[in-house]
Design a protein around this motif. Structure first.
Motif, mmCIF file in Angstrom:
data_model
loop_
_atom_site.group_PDB
_atom_site.id
_atom_site.type_symbol
_atom_site.label_atom_id
_atom_site.label_comp_id
_atom_site.label_asym_id
_atom_site.label_seq_id
_atom_site.Cartn_x
_atom_site.Cartn_y
_atom_site.Cartn_z
ATOM 1 N N ILE A 25 0.859 -1.183 0.000
ATOM 2 C CA ILE A 25 0.000 0.000 0.000
ATOM 3 C C ILE A 25 0.896 1.233 0.000
ATOM 4 O O ILE A 25 1.689 1.424 0.932
ATOM 5 N N GLY A 26 0.754 2.056 -1.024
ATOM 6 C CA GLY A 26 1.625 3.225 -1.191
ATOM 7 C C GLY A 26 2.719 2.889 -2.177
ATOM 8 O O GLY A 26 3.578 2.044 -1.892
ATOM 9 N N VAL A 27 2.661 3.508 -3.382
ATOM 10 C CA VAL A 27 3.680 3.193 -4.394
ATOM 11 C C VAL A 27 4.627 4.379 -4.585
ATOM 12 O O VAL A 27 5.001 4.723 -5.698
ATOM 13 N N ASN A 29 8.401 6.185 -3.194
ATOM 14 C CA ASN A 29 9.790 5.708 -3.299
ATOM 15 C C ASN A 29 10.005 4.416 -2.516
ATOM 16 O O ASN A 29 10.650 3.488 -2.996
ATOM 17 N N GLY A 31 7.582 2.233 -1.218
ATOM 18 C CA GLY A 31 6.719 1.127 -1.669
ATOM 19 C C GLY A 31 7.275 0.472 -2.920
ATOM 20 O O GLY A 31 7.299 -0.764 -3.039
ATOM 21 N N ALA A 52 -3.459 6.012 -3.608
ATOM 22 C CA ALA A 52 -4.589 6.924 -3.821
ATOM 23 C C ALA A 52 -4.496 7.603 -5.188
ATOM 24 O O ALA A 52 -5.500 8.050 -5.734
ATOM 25 N N LYS A 53 -3.274 7.666 -5.752
ATOM 26 C CA LYS A 53 -3.096 8.338 -7.057
ATOM 27 C C LYS A 53 -3.179 7.302 -8.174
ATOM 28 O O LYS A 53 -2.230 6.527 -8.387
ATOM 29 N N ARG A 98 3.371 13.443 3.614
ATOM 30 C CA ARG A 98 4.713 14.025 3.784
ATOM 31 C C ARG A 98 4.652 15.209 4.728
ATOM 32 O O ARG A 98 3.650 15.914 4.760
ATOM 33 N N LEU A 115 -5.328 8.942 7.734
ATOM 34 C CA LEU A 115 -5.083 8.161 6.505
ATOM 35 C C LEU A 115 -5.181 6.654 6.782
ATOM 36 O O LEU A 115 -5.807 5.906 6.023
ATOM 37 N N ILE A 119 -7.170 2.965 5.477
ATOM 38 C CA ILE A 119 -6.344 1.910 4.863
ATOM 39 C C ILE A 119 -6.477 0.574 5.600
ATOM 40 O O ILE A 119 -6.694 -0.476 4.986
ATOM 41 N N SER A 136 5.337 2.958 7.255
ATOM 42 C CA SER A 136 5.148 4.421 7.320
ATOM 43 C C SER A 136 5.546 4.966 8.693
ATOM 44 O O SER A 136 5.355 4.301 9.713
ATOM 45 N N SER A 160 8.246 -2.255 10.796
ATOM 46 C CA SER A 160 9.616 -2.539 10.316
ATOM 47 C C SER A 160 10.657 -1.991 11.305
ATOM 48 O O SER A 160 11.797 -2.469 11.331
ATOM 49 N N TYR A 246 14.963 11.269 -0.277
ATOM 50 C CA TYR A 246 14.190 10.189 0.353
ATOM 51 C C TYR A 246 15.140 9.013 0.547
ATOM 52 O O TYR A 246 16.255 9.032 0.028
ATOM 53 N N THR A 247 14.702 7.992 1.289
ATOM 54 C CA THR A 247 15.492 6.759 1.360
ATOM 55 C C THR A 247 14.681 5.679 0.656
ATOM 56 O O THR A 247 13.454 5.692 0.704
HETATM 57 P P1 6V0 Z 1 6.175 9.022 -0.843
HETATM 58 O O1 6V0 Z 1 7.120 8.844 -1.990
HETATM 59 O O2 6V0 Z 1 5.544 10.337 -0.583
HETATM 60 O O3 6V0 Z 1 5.026 7.906 -1.018
HETATM 61 C C1 6V0 Z 1 3.873 7.849 -0.243
HETATM 62 C C2 6V0 Z 1 2.790 7.274 -1.099
HETATM 63 O O4 6V0 Z 1 1.624 7.116 -0.300
HETATM 64 C C3 6V0 Z 1 2.399 8.182 -2.290
HETATM 65 O O5 6V0 Z 1 2.479 7.457 -3.497
HETATM 66 C C4 6V0 Z 1 0.961 8.589 -1.947
HETATM 67 O O6 6V0 Z 1 0.154 8.769 -3.110
HETATM 68 C C5 6V0 Z 1 0.512 7.403 -1.119
HETATM 69 N N1 6V0 Z 1 -0.678 7.696 -0.314
HETATM 70 C C6 6V0 Z 1 -0.957 8.807 0.399
HETATM 71 N N2 6V0 Z 1 -2.168 8.697 0.968
HETATM 72 C C7 6V0 Z 1 -2.654 7.478 0.625
HETATM 73 C C8 6V0 Z 1 -3.849 6.780 0.919
HETATM 74 N N3 6V0 Z 1 -4.795 7.310 1.698
HETATM 75 N N4 6V0 Z 1 -4.018 5.563 0.387
HETATM 76 C C9 6V0 Z 1 -3.078 5.014 -0.396
HETATM 77 N N5 6V0 Z 1 -1.917 5.622 -0.705
HETATM 78 C C10 6V0 Z 1 -1.719 6.840 -0.198
HETATM 79 O O7 6V0 Z 1 6.903 8.592 0.510
HETATM 80 P P2 6V0 Z 1 8.051 7.488 0.689
HETATM 81 O O8 6V0 Z 1 7.728 6.320 -0.157
HETATM 82 O O9 6V0 Z 1 9.388 8.128 0.546
HETATM 83 O O10 6V0 Z 1 7.865 7.106 2.226
HETATM 84 C C11 6V0 Z 1 6.722 6.402 2.658
HETATM 85 C C12 6V0 Z 1 6.701 6.260 4.165
HETATM 86 O O11 6V0 Z 1 7.728 5.373 4.601
HETATM 87 C C13 6V0 Z 1 6.941 7.588 4.917
HETATM 88 O O12 6V0 Z 1 6.064 7.642 6.018
HETATM 89 C C14 6V0 Z 1 8.385 7.439 5.382
HETATM 90 O O13 6V0 Z 1 8.659 8.239 6.506
HETATM 91 C C15 6V0 Z 1 8.406 5.959 5.696
HETATM 92 N N6 6V0 Z 1 9.743 5.353 5.813
HETATM 93 C C16 6V0 Z 1 9.932 4.453 6.813
HETATM 94 C C17 6V0 Z 1 11.141 3.822 6.988
HETATM 95 C C18 6V0 Z 1 11.321 2.837 8.111
HETATM 96 O O14 6V0 Z 1 12.440 2.364 8.358
HETATM 97 N N7 6V0 Z 1 10.266 2.467 8.801
HETATM 98 C C19 6V0 Z 1 12.215 4.091 6.112
HETATM 99 C C20 6V0 Z 1 12.027 4.967 5.081
HETATM 100 C C21 6V0 Z 1 10.777 5.687 4.876
#
Ligand code: 6V0
Length: 332
Positions: A25-27, A29, A31, A52-53, A98, A115, A119, A136, A160, A246-247
């Motif tokens: 869930i969430g595609v 960086n 995902g 969601a996108k 974010r 959110l 989900i 997340s 995680s 991002y990581t």
């Molecule tokens: P990103 O690239 O902004 O991706 C987030 C995705 O979530 C986007 O594609 C959004 O469209 C999608 N999204 C938002 N709202 C919804 C919804 N209601 N339903 C479905 N999808 C939705 O962020 P990124 O991928 O970089 O990071 C994602 C999360 O992982 C963040 O919260 C980071 O802080 C977290 N991380 C956690 C780590 C850990 O060790 N636990 C490590 C790295 C990042």
């Protein structure tokens, strides 16, 4: 019309074979890094993506599908509708809002909780027997929130947590001593964040306990040197984010590694966020934080009882208090 004609007197196609399905869930960086590592490591027969996108989602799905000729066979589906996740063995949640410039951590958390309330319930409805793996941030509190929202038993809700922090830690130690990071047994536990705790007393390399080895050899080491390595771990996420925005790769490998232990029943020990109440004197409330946990097909099989020094126990309890304090502001 089937492309292949069956041979004579054969059994009808079997549908009883073990079929493994993972949903991401969430595609974004994170995902996508997880999804692509799962594909290259052949961990699932079916992969479902949700975001969601819808355009971004379909684009990512097609891009992965177009690599089919180079990958182990995996059926890839994607939809904004959670029915695509039905029957998952593992649901990995990386969706997140974010942080806006100047936004407080608490405000971001409140937005992420809102959110998650859209989900987690559909995931639990479509895959009532699945394991939830939350990525997340803030991961410890969102794992607690997911546990509450899903109604799942605590062994099937995992964050995680410090699995990634621990692999950064192992890399830094390995780099320092010029050994293979896979030979370094070292855990960071507690909060995935600033209050995490490095368990120096239990670090071993190839089975040799490091601190007692140094002591026996009368090799002096500064406590500050150890603190600096832990500090480097805590700061490394900020550093990567400030450099590339991002990581992704390390969290991708780290979560795929958890998926393998869970779905292939590897019974390996990982520092992940679990319901910590009752362990190591943590009794202040229901809190999820990382402890060395054994993972298998049933989710969390147990928490390892490793020896901690008094200082490590104190730091771990402090970390639990930090998370609980933050969590209590949610009023859940
Ligand atoms: P990103 O690239 O902004 O991706 C987030 C995705 O979530 C986007 O594609 C959004 O469209 C999608 N999204 C938002 N709202 C919804 C919804 N209601 N339903 C479905 N999808 C939705 O962020 P990124 O991928 O970089 O990071 C994602 C999360 O992982 C963040 O919260 C980071 O802080 C977290 N991380 C956690 C780590 C850990 O060790 N636990 C490590 C790295 C990042």
């Amino acid at each position: 019309q089937a492309f292949f004609k069956p041979i004579q007197n054969c059994d009808p196609p079997s549908s009883t074979k073990r079929h493994t399905k993972i949903s991401v869930i969430g595609v974004g960086n994170v995902g996508m890094a997880i999804a692509q590592t799962i594909l290259t490591q052949d961990l699932a027969d079916e992969l479902a993506l949700v975001d969601a996108k819808s355009d971004k989602l379909r684009g990512e799905m097609l891009d992965l599908q177009h690599a089919a000729a180079f990958l182990p066979r995996t059926k890839i589906n994607a939809s904004v509708d959670y029915s695509v996740t039905a029957g998952s063995d593992l649901c990995i949640v990386t969706a997140g809002a974010r942080q806006n410039p100047g936004e407080s951590r608490l405000n971001l958390l409140q937005r992420n909780v809102a959110l998650f309330s859209n989900i987690i319930p559909p995931l639990a409805k479509y895959s009532p027997d699945s394991i939830l793996l939350i990525v997340s941030n803030p991961v410890d509190v969102l794992t607690y929130v997911s546990w509450k929202l899903s109604g799942f038993p605590s062994n099937r809700v995992i964050g995680s947590g410090t699995n990634l922090d621990s692999s950064r830690f192992r890399f830094l130690i390995a780099d320092h001593l010029d050994v293979n990071a896979q030979d370094v047994q070292a855990f960071i536990v507690g909060e995935h964040g600033d209050s995490s705790v490095a368990l120096w007393s239990s670090i071993s390399i190839g089975g040799v306990p490091v601190l007692s080895f140094l002591k026996n050899q009368q090799i002096a080491y500064e406590k500050q040197t150890l603190e600096n390595i832990h500090k480097a771990v805590v700061e490394s996420a900020y550093e990567v984010i400030s450099l590339k925005g991002y990581t992704s790769w390390a969290i991708g490998y780290s979560v795929a590694n958890l998926a393998r232990s869970l779905l292939r029943d590897q019974r390996k020990i990982h520092p992940v966020s679990v319901l910590a109440k009752g362990f190591y004197g943590i009794d202040g409330g229901e809190v999820f934080l990382s402890l060395p946990a054994q993972l298998g097909r049933g989710g969390v099989l147990g928490v390892t009882n490793i020896h901690l020094t008094d200082e490590e126990v104190q730091r771990l309890r402090k970390s639990a208090e930090t998370i609980l304090e933050f969590q209590s502001q949610l009023g859940l």
